[in-house]
Design a protein around this motif. Structure first.
Motif, PDB file in Angstrom:
ATOM      1  N   TYR A  80       0.841  -1.199   0.000  1.00 12.84           N
ATOM      2  CA  TYR A  80       0.000   0.000   0.000  1.00 12.84           C
ATOM      3  C   TYR A  80       0.879   1.253   0.000  1.00 12.84           C
ATOM      4  CZ  TYR A  80      -3.647   3.273   1.494  1.00 12.84           C
ATOM      5  OH  TYR A  80      -4.522   4.327   1.579  1.00 12.84           O
ATOM      6  N   GLN A  81       0.614   2.146  -0.951  1.00  9.95           N
ATOM      7  CA  GLN A  81       1.531   3.254  -1.184  1.00  9.95           C
ATOM      8  C   GLN A  81       1.139   4.567  -0.523  1.00  9.95           C
ATOM      9  OE1 GLN A  81       2.810   3.742  -5.223  1.00  9.95           O
ATOM     10  NE2 GLN A  81       3.125   1.574  -5.537  1.00  9.95           N
ATOM     11  N   GLY A  82      -0.090   4.694  -0.044  1.00 12.58           N
ATOM     12  CA  GLY A  82      -0.479   5.971   0.543  1.00 12.58           C
ATOM     13  C   GLY A  82      -0.682   7.012  -0.542  1.00 12.58           C
ATOM     14  N   GLY A  83       0.238   7.939  -0.684  1.00  9.70           N
ATOM     15  CA  GLY A  83       0.119   8.984  -1.700  1.00  9.70           C
ATOM     16  C   GLY A  83       0.662   8.546  -3.048  1.00  9.70           C
ATOM     17  N   PRO A  84       0.192   9.156  -4.132  1.00 10.49           N
ATOM     18  CA  PRO A  84       0.644   8.783  -5.469  1.00 10.49           C
ATOM     19  C   PRO A  84       2.100   9.120  -5.746  1.00 10.49           C
ATOM     20  CG  PRO A  84      -0.793  10.713  -5.570  1.00 10.49           C
ATOM     21  CD  PRO A  84      -0.881  10.182  -4.178  1.00 10.49           C
ATOM     22  N   ASP A  85       2.674  10.016  -4.955  1.00  7.61           N
ATOM     23  CA  ASP A  85       4.072  10.392  -5.185  1.00  7.61           C
ATOM     24  C   ASP A  85       5.066   9.350  -4.673  1.00  7.61           C
ATOM     25  OD1 ASP A  85       3.347  10.891  -2.583  1.00  7.61           O
ATOM     26  OD2 ASP A  85       4.167  12.919  -2.491  1.00  7.61           O
ATOM     27  N   ILE A  86       4.577   8.305  -4.024  1.00 11.86           N
ATOM     28  CA  ILE A  86       5.465   7.261  -3.506  1.00 11.86           C
ATOM     29  C   ILE A  86       5.986   6.364  -4.634  1.00 11.86           C
ATOM     30  CG2 ILE A  86       5.626   5.272  -1.957  1.00 11.86           C
ATOM     31  CD1 ILE A  86       5.438   7.919  -0.518  1.00 11.86           C
ATOM     32  N   ALA A  87       5.247   6.281  -5.734  1.00  7.40           N
ATOM     33  CA  ALA A  87       5.641   5.384  -6.831  1.00  7.40           C
ATOM     34  C   ALA A  87       7.059   5.680  -7.307  1.00  7.40           C
ATOM     35  CB  ALA A  87       4.654   5.501  -7.988  1.00  7.40           C
ATOM     36  N   GLY A  88       7.350   6.947  -7.519  1.00 11.38           N
ATOM     37  CA  GLY A  88       8.680   7.312  -7.984  1.00 11.38           C
ATOM     38  C   GLY A  88       9.759   6.987  -6.974  1.00 11.38           C
ATOM     39  N   VAL A  89       9.449   7.124  -5.683  1.00 16.65           N
ATOM     40  CA  VAL A  89      10.414   6.808  -4.641  1.00 16.65           C
ATOM     41  C   VAL A  89      10.738   5.320  -4.642  1.00 16.65           C
ATOM     42  CG1 VAL A  89      10.856   6.855  -2.156  1.00 16.65           C
ATOM     43  CG2 VAL A  89       9.592   8.726  -3.233  1.00 16.65           C
ATOM     44  N   ILE A  90       9.716   4.496  -4.839  1.00 13.66           N
ATOM     45  CA  ILE A  90       9.932   3.045  -4.874  1.00 13.66           C
ATOM     46  C   ILE A  90      10.830   2.667  -6.043  1.00 13.66           C
ATOM     47  CG2 ILE A  90       8.796   0.828  -5.267  1.00 13.66           C
ATOM     48  CD1 ILE A  90       6.392   1.950  -3.706  1.00 13.66           C
ATOM     49  N   VAL A  91      10.539   3.213  -7.212  1.00 10.75           N
ATOM     50  CA  VAL A  91      11.357   2.909  -8.390  1.00 10.75           C
ATOM     51  C   VAL A  91      12.800   3.359  -8.176  1.00 10.75           C
ATOM     52  CG1 VAL A  91      11.709   3.471 -10.824  1.00 10.75           C
ATOM     53  CG2 VAL A  91       9.416   2.915  -9.997  1.00 10.75           C
ATOM     54  N   GLU A  92      12.991   4.540  -7.601  1.00  8.07           N
ATOM     55  CA  GLU A  92      14.340   5.016  -7.298  1.00  8.07           C
ATOM     56  C   GLU A  92      15.065   4.055  -6.364  1.00  8.07           C
ATOM     57  OE1 GLU A  92      13.996   8.864  -5.581  1.00  8.07           O
ATOM     58  OE2 GLU A  92      12.988   9.735  -7.320  1.00  8.07           O
ATOM     59  N   ALA A  93      14.351   3.564  -5.348  1.00  6.93           N
ATOM     60  CA  ALA A  93      14.956   2.647  -4.388  1.00  6.93           C
ATOM     61  C   ALA A  93      15.351   1.336  -5.057  1.00  6.93           C
ATOM     62  CB  ALA A  93      13.984   2.384  -3.240  1.00  6.93           C
ATOM     63  N   VAL A  94      14.467   0.816  -5.898  1.00  6.63           N
ATOM     64  CA  VAL A  94      14.766  -0.433  -6.601  1.00  6.63           C
ATOM     65  C   VAL A  94      15.997  -0.269  -7.486  1.00  6.63           C
ATOM     66  CG1 VAL A  94      13.914  -2.045  -8.361  1.00  6.63           C
ATOM     67  CG2 VAL A  94      12.392  -1.281  -6.517  1.00  6.63           C
ATOM     68  N   GLU A  95      16.046   0.816  -8.217  1.00  2.00           N
ATOM     69  CA  GLU A  95      17.194   1.054  -9.107  1.00  2.00           C
ATOM     70  C   GLU A  95      18.488   1.208  -8.311  1.00  2.00           C
ATOM     71  OE1 GLU A  95      15.827   4.449 -11.287  1.00  2.00           O
ATOM     72  OE2 GLU A  95      14.955   3.220 -12.901  1.00  2.00           O
ATOM     73  N   ALA A  96      18.422   1.914  -7.181  1.00  2.00           N
ATOM     74  CA  ALA A  96      19.623   2.131  -6.374  1.00  2.00           C
ATOM     75  C   ALA A  96      20.125   0.831  -5.761  1.00  2.00           C
ATOM     76  CB  ALA A  96      19.326   3.153  -5.275  1.00  2.00           C
ATOM     77  N   VAL A  97      19.196   0.002  -5.281  1.00  2.00           N
ATOM     78  CA  VAL A  97      19.587  -1.282  -4.682  1.00  2.00           C
ATOM     79  C   VAL A  97      20.162  -2.207  -5.747  1.00  2.00           C
ATOM     80  CG1 VAL A  97      18.699  -3.383  -3.613  1.00  2.00           C
ATOM     81  CG2 VAL A  97      18.020  -1.150  -2.725  1.00  2.00           C
ATOM     82  N   LYS A  98      19.510  -2.287  -6.891  1.00  2.00           N
ATOM     83  CA  LYS A  98      19.981  -3.197  -7.940  1.00  2.00           C
ATOM     84  C   LYS A  98      21.316  -2.743  -8.529  1.00  2.00           C
ATOM     85  CE  LYS A  98      15.817  -5.579  -9.271  1.00  2.00           C
ATOM     86  NZ  LYS A  98      15.222  -6.334 -10.367  1.00  2.00           N
ATOM     87  N   LYS A  99      21.595  -1.459  -8.449  1.00  2.00           N
ATOM     88  CA  LYS A  99      22.906  -0.987  -8.901  1.00  2.00           C
ATOM     89  C   LYS A  99      24.008  -1.573  -8.030  1.00  2.00           C
ATOM     90  CE  LYS A  99      25.542   3.246  -9.814  1.00  2.00           C
ATOM     91  NZ  LYS A  99      25.498   4.747  -9.788  1.00  2.00           N
ATOM     92  N   GLU A 100      23.718  -1.711  -6.728  1.00  2.00           N
ATOM     93  CA  GLU A 100      24.691  -2.261  -5.791  1.00  2.00           C
ATOM     94  C   GLU A 100      24.629  -3.785  -5.713  1.00  2.00           C
ATOM     95  OE1 GLU A 100      27.000  -0.444  -4.315  1.00  2.00           O
ATOM     96  OE2 GLU A 100      26.202   1.339  -5.321  1.00  2.00           O
ATOM     97  N   ASN A 101      23.458  -4.351  -5.935  1.00  2.00           N
ATOM     98  CA  ASN A 101      23.274  -5.801  -5.901  1.00  2.00           C
ATOM     99  C   ASN A 101      22.338  -6.220  -7.023  1.00  2.00           C
ATOM    100  OD1 ASN A 101      22.982  -8.506  -5.358  1.00  2.00           O
ATOM    101  ND2 ASN A 101      21.767  -8.234  -3.500  1.00  2.00           N
ATOM    102  N   LEU A 125      -0.325   4.576 -11.955  1.00  2.00           N
ATOM    103  CA  LEU A 125       1.091   4.656 -11.598  1.00  2.00           C
ATOM    104  C   LEU A 125       1.661   3.265 -11.343  1.00  2.00           C
ATOM    105  CD1 LEU A 125       1.103   7.776  -9.263  1.00  2.00           C
ATOM    106  CD2 LEU A 125       2.358   7.545 -11.411  1.00  2.00           C
ATOM    107  N   LEU A 126       0.900   2.433 -10.677  1.00  2.00           N
ATOM    108  CA  LEU A 126       1.343   1.048 -10.472  1.00  2.00           C
ATOM    109  C   LEU A 126       1.554   0.356 -11.818  1.00  2.00           C
ATOM    110  CD1 LEU A 126      -0.991   0.005  -7.512  1.00  2.00           C
ATOM    111  CD2 LEU A 126       1.511  -0.006  -7.469  1.00  2.00           C
ATOM    112  N   ARG A 127       0.580   0.499 -12.691  1.00  2.00           N
ATOM    113  CA  ARG A 127       0.634  -0.170 -13.994  1.00  2.00           C
ATOM    114  C   ARG A 127       1.773   0.350 -14.863  1.00  2.00           C
ATOM    115  NH1 ARG A 127      -4.306   1.533 -16.996  1.00  2.00           N
ATOM    116  NH2 ARG A 127      -2.998   3.386 -17.264  1.00  2.00           N
ATOM    117  N   ASP A 128       1.911   1.660 -14.944  1.00  2.00           N
ATOM    118  CA  ASP A 128       2.823   2.253 -15.921  1.00  2.00           C
ATOM    119  C   ASP A 128       4.221   2.524 -15.385  1.00  2.00           C
ATOM    120  OD1 ASP A 128       0.611   2.271 -17.608  1.00  2.00           O
ATOM    121  OD2 ASP A 128       0.050   4.321 -17.041  1.00  2.00           O
ATOM    122  N   THR A 129       4.349   2.718 -14.071  1.00  2.00           N
ATOM    123  CA  THR A 129       5.626   3.128 -13.500  1.00  2.00           C
ATOM    124  C   THR A 129       6.271   2.057 -12.635  1.00  2.00           C
ATOM    125  OG1 THR A 129       4.882   5.435 -13.489  1.00  2.00           O
ATOM    126  CG2 THR A 129       6.747   4.885 -12.067  1.00  2.00           C
TER     127      THR A 129
END
Length: 282
Positions: free
Chosen positions: A81-102, A129-133
């Motif tokens: 559950y994401q709460g606000g719609p602006d969380i989608a971008g934060v999640i994607v950023e986190a995934v990209e940052a983690v996968k860059k390291e691992n 946002l879930l579907r497209d981002t």
């Protein structure tokens, strides 16, 4: 295994991280929870107190973990559950940052938006946002049939249409799809099913359907499946263990006539699944 879990939290009861963290810990995982909301209770009660956590604050918490040099130690990221719609971008950023390291880290997304009975219960901005981002960045998604249909535009009803929707979802990016709460018309009366599809095959499991609905059960299901899958990379085994544990949690809750999941009472079922249900290859 270290799991970064980006989800809601409640003080009273068990949904989001308040449902996911303890079962994952009982599986032996180290869990690093990041909250998207911090409510008094889940919204099913009709009223609640507490804040939606801003995207800036969620981002700051995750960045702080990165500043400790820990992104490379994360084996999986899960989101719900994401709460606000602006969380989608934060999640994607986190995934990209983690996968860059691992690069071997897995991202499991529970695309929480609603169900067939209640319809969509999140902000109307979140499902697109879930579907497209978000979903295109996921390795695993764990939708119910309603959510799967929205994500893909393929109505999932019987087995064939559900499998067609799963393949449409996999074409969006995720390799592994767990479909929860499958209620196809051709199933045995009094049962409910889950389906998993990945590159190795397609499997289905059937369990008794208990005559009640309780908040948080999907959050536990998604967390346990991700926890088992990140350890084994075996869809059938993860499905068997998840179905077993979740059924016993729900049975424990039902017998107690509880408004909230009996998450603590059922804890041994997470660590030691009985594996009482047969997983069948489709």
């Amino acid at each position: 295994m270290n799991i970064l879990s980006i989800q809601s939290a409640v003080a009273y009861g068990h949904v989001g991280n308040s449902a996911a963290v303890f079962p994952l810990q009982r599986l032996g995982h180290e869990v690093w929870p990041v909250y998207t909301v911090n409510y008094s209770n889940h919204t099913g009660y009709g009223s609640w107190k507490g804040p939606i956590i801003s995207a800036e604050d969620v981002r700051a918490v995750i960045e702080g973990i990165g500043e400790r040099g820990q992104f490379g130690e994360i084996d999986a990221i899960i989101s719900g559950y994401q709460g606000g719609p602006d969380i989608a971008g934060v999640i994607v950023e986190a995934v990209e940052a983690v996968k860059k390291e691992n690069p071997n880290a897995l991202y499991s997304c529970d695309p929480v938006m609603g169900n067939e009975k209640s319809g969509c219960f999140v902000s109307e901005e979140i499902p697109p946002l879930l579907r497209d981002t978000v979903v295109p960045h996921a390795d695993i998604i764990t939708p119910n049939q309603f959510e799967l249909g929205f994500l893909t535009g393929v109505e999932a009803t019987d087995l064939d249409s559900t499998l067609a929707a799963v393949e449409a979802a996999r074409a969006m990016g995720p390799n592994t799809v767990l479909v929860t709460s499958v209620l196809r018309p051709e199933r045995k009366e009094g049962t409910i099913e889950m389906i998993v599809v990945d590159d190795k095959g397609r499997w289905i499991v059937e369990t008794p359907m208990l005559p009640f609905k309780i908040n948080g059960s999907g959050d536990v299901t998604s967390a346990l499946f991700a926890g088992h899958y990140v350890s084994s990379r075996d869809g059938a085994a993860a499905l068997a263990a998840t179905a077993s544990s979740v059924y016993d949690l729900l049975e424990t809750t039902y017998q107690a006539d509880s408004r909230e999941l009996k998450l603590i009472d059922a804890q041994d079922y997470y660590a030691h699944p009985r594996l009482q249900f047969t997983v069948r290859e489709i």
